[in-house]
Scaffold this active site. Structure first.
Site, mmCIF file in Angstrom:
data_model
loop_
_atom_site.group_PDB
_atom_site.id
_atom_site.type_symbol
_atom_site.label_atom_id
_atom_site.label_comp_id
_atom_site.label_asym_id
_atom_site.label_seq_id
_atom_site.Cartn_x
_atom_site.Cartn_y
_atom_site.Cartn_z
ATOM 1 N N GLY A 15 7.741 3.794 3.635
ATOM 2 C CA GLY A 15 8.723 3.744 4.735
ATOM 3 C C GLY A 15 9.829 2.746 4.401
ATOM 4 O O GLY A 15 9.555 1.667 3.890
ATOM 5 N N ARG A 76 7.340 9.806 -0.355
ATOM 6 C CA ARG A 76 5.910 9.650 -0.650
ATOM 7 C C ARG A 76 5.592 10.686 -1.736
ATOM 8 O O ARG A 76 6.107 11.798 -1.695
ATOM 9 C CB ARG A 76 5.081 9.899 0.609
ATOM 10 C CG ARG A 76 5.528 8.970 1.776
ATOM 11 C CD ARG A 76 4.565 9.010 2.945
ATOM 12 N NE ARG A 76 5.208 8.580 4.192
ATOM 13 C CZ ARG A 76 5.375 7.315 4.568
ATOM 14 N NH1 ARG A 76 4.980 6.339 3.797
ATOM 15 N NH2 ARG A 76 5.942 7.022 5.724
ATOM 16 N N ASP A 107 1.729 -1.779 0.910
ATOM 17 C CA ASP A 107 0.470 -1.799 0.156
ATOM 18 C C ASP A 107 0.254 -0.533 -0.672
ATOM 19 O O ASP A 107 -0.219 -0.597 -1.805
ATOM 20 C CB ASP A 107 -0.713 -1.946 1.129
ATOM 21 C CG ASP A 107 -1.089 -3.406 1.331
ATOM 22 O OD1 ASP A 107 -0.740 -4.233 0.466
ATOM 23 O OD2 ASP A 107 -1.723 -3.722 2.357
ATOM 24 N N THR A 129 8.355 -3.708 4.310
ATOM 25 C CA THR A 129 7.926 -2.804 5.380
ATOM 26 C C THR A 129 8.159 -3.506 6.711
ATOM 27 O O THR A 129 7.969 -4.723 6.805
ATOM 28 C CB THR A 129 6.427 -2.400 5.278
ATOM 29 O OG1 THR A 129 5.996 -1.895 6.554
ATOM 30 C CG2 THR A 129 5.528 -3.567 4.937
ATOM 31 N N ASP A 131 6.348 -3.352 9.192
ATOM 32 C CA ASP A 131 5.070 -3.617 9.882
ATOM 33 C C ASP A 131 4.500 -5.014 9.660
ATOM 34 O O ASP A 131 3.590 -5.425 10.376
ATOM 35 C CB ASP A 131 4.012 -2.590 9.446
ATOM 36 C CG ASP A 131 4.275 -1.222 10.030
ATOM 37 O OD1 ASP A 131 5.142 -1.108 10.901
ATOM 38 O OD2 ASP A 131 3.595 -0.265 9.602
ATOM 39 N N ASP A 133 2.495 -5.916 7.454
ATOM 40 C CA ASP A 133 1.040 -5.747 7.318
ATOM 41 C C ASP A 133 0.569 -5.815 5.870
ATOM 42 O O ASP A 133 -0.479 -5.276 5.537
ATOM 43 C CB ASP A 133 0.617 -4.420 7.959
ATOM 44 C CG ASP A 133 1.234 -3.226 7.254
ATOM 45 O OD1 ASP A 133 2.188 -3.404 6.476
ATOM 46 O OD2 ASP A 133 0.754 -2.095 7.486
ATOM 47 N N ARG A 175 1.371 1.749 13.239
ATOM 48 C CA ARG A 175 0.227 2.639 13.434
ATOM 49 C C ARG A 175 -1.078 1.880 13.238
ATOM 50 O O ARG A 175 -2.047 2.090 13.935
ATOM 51 C CB ARG A 175 0.325 3.783 12.413
ATOM 52 C CG ARG A 175 -0.297 5.068 12.882
ATOM 53 C CD ARG A 175 -0.014 6.196 11.906
ATOM 54 N NE ARG A 175 1.346 6.693 11.980
ATOM 55 C CZ ARG A 175 1.999 7.259 10.965
ATOM 56 N NH1 ARG A 175 1.431 7.371 9.793
ATOM 57 N NH2 ARG A 175 3.236 7.689 11.110
HETATM 58 O O1 F6P Z 1 5.158 1.707 7.773
HETATM 59 C C1 F6P Z 1 6.227 1.633 8.606
HETATM 60 C C2 F6P Z 1 6.145 2.645 9.718
HETATM 61 O O2 F6P Z 1 7.374 2.635 10.390
HETATM 62 C C3 F6P Z 1 4.996 2.470 10.698
HETATM 63 O O3 F6P Z 1 5.224 1.480 11.656
HETATM 64 C C4 F6P Z 1 4.906 3.833 11.278
HETATM 65 O O4 F6P Z 1 3.639 4.061 11.799
HETATM 66 C C5 F6P Z 1 5.198 4.719 10.106
HETATM 67 O O5 F6P Z 1 5.956 3.952 9.202
HETATM 68 C C6 F6P Z 1 5.946 5.975 10.449
HETATM 69 O O6 F6P Z 1 6.074 6.727 9.290
HETATM 70 P P1 F6P Z 1 7.023 8.004 9.202
HETATM 71 O O7 F6P Z 1 8.440 7.509 9.090
HETATM 72 O O8 F6P Z 1 6.576 8.689 7.968
HETATM 73 O O9 F6P Z 1 6.845 8.795 10.450
#
Ligand code: F6P
Length: 324
Positions: A15, A76, A107, A129, A131, A133, A175
């Site tokens: 992301g 991805r 990660d 990121t 998050d 995390d 998430r």
């Molecule tokens: O990892 C960052 C993030 O924005 C998370 O907070 C979220 O759950 C996820 O990516 C959403 O991913 P996508 O953009 O693939 O829907």
């Protein structure tokens, strides 16, 4: 290109997050300053497998420090996780003489970097990121911008909730991680915060909390919910049902991933990008750049992937104590 000149690559993966461009810029310019050739790989490992490689120069990264997103795009790549995909990636690295790679991402991206390192292409991870995390790092590029965006949005919701004596259940990103929710909740003074790390029994804990606070004379409420902590609409319906407070659900979504990075994200991205190039210039791979005690450090990538990051229970407690 002089024969002896070393080539390093840079890619963004997973992301996107605000500040990734500042990190790319730092890698490119620090690499050139260290007399290396720098190539950008578009769309992460997907682009690496497919040879989507482009020469970078000082001007390729002009006017991007203030931009959200990533000029290298991101993707991805399930194929990269296969041995055939890995072999393709190695061939592309050989073709472009890439002898070191800066990988900006989370990660999952670091796991890819460690696999590539194990196959002989030294990689250095840079945590990016929203998050926050990544276990090895106290801070990840993009988090500050995302939290500030969420705070701004919830401040706006508060205005209208207050006018109508309503409750707002607002979902923020994360998430698997509640860091954005926690900091947003503290910054906006949310009545409650729900995070995936700390389970909450809605009927036994959340509803009684709202009713208790209502008795003190409070008339409008903000409940911040991390994406992975429950269904926002269901939570809003439950609150309306059990408390008779008019309740609205709002999902902030991807607005949190965009926008111009804050000072903090630009600074940290610049320092981390520079640090990654110092490692690559010294021939070091298998490393992850990280924040520890507010300083930029680096760790062995394999050890970094085994680390755990405990959730900040103290701040959660503080939120529950003072946000009433
Ligand atoms: O990892 C960052 C993030 O924005 C998370 O907070 C979220 O759950 C996820 O990516 C959403 O991913 P996508 O953009 O693939 O829907």
């Amino acid at each position: 290109m002089a024969d002896a000149q070393k080539t390093i690559g840079v890619l963004t993966s997973g992301g996107d997050s605000p500040g990734m461009n500042a990190a790319i810029r730092a890698v490119v310019r620090s690499g050139i300053a260290a007399d290396m050739r720098v190539v950008g790989i578009k769309r992460g490992y997907h682009g690496l497998i497919n040879g989507d490689v482009t020469e970078m120069n000082l001007r390729s990264v002009s006017d991007i420090i203030h931009q959200g997103g990533t000029i290298l795009y991101t993707a991805r790549s399930p194929e990269f996780q296969t041995e055939a995909g890995m072999q393709k990636a190695i061939r592309v690295c050989e073709e472009y003489h890439i002898s070191g790679l800066a990988v900006i991402g989370g990660d999952g991206s670091f796991r890819g970097a460690s696999a590539l390192s194990a196959h002989g292409v030294p990689c250095v991870g840079i945590p990016g990121t929203i998050d926050n995390d990544i276990a090895a790092s106290e801070y990840t590029i993009g988090f500050d911008t995302a939290v500030n965006t969420a705070m701004d949005m919830v401040d706006r919701l508060r205005d209208t909730m207050e006018s109508h004596d309503r409750c707002s259940v607002v979902e923020v990103m994360g998430r698997k991680a509640g860091w954005i929710a926690l900091e947003t909740a503290i910054a906006v003074g949310a009545t409650a915060v729900l995070v995936p790390e700390i389970p909450c029994d809605l009927e036994k804990e959340l509803i009684p909390r709202i009713l208790r606070i209502q008795k003190t004379g409070k008339r409008h409420y903000i409940i911040v919910v991390a994406e992975g902590a429950g269904n926002t609409t269901e939570i809003a319906n439950l609150i309306a049902d059990k408390t008779s407070i008019e309740t609205r659900a709002t999902v902030l979504g991807h607005v949190q991933r965009g926008g111009s990075p804050t000072v903090r994200d630009r600074m940290i991205a610049s320092e981390m990008g520079y640090h990654a190039v110092e490692l690559l210039a010294a021939g070091q791979g298998d490393r992850v750049v990280a924040m520890k005690d507010n300083r930029v450090v680096d760790y062995d990538i394999y050890k970094a992937l085994e680390m755990t990051k405990p959730f900040d229970k103290k701040m959660y407690q503080i939120s529950n104590t003072i946000n009433i």
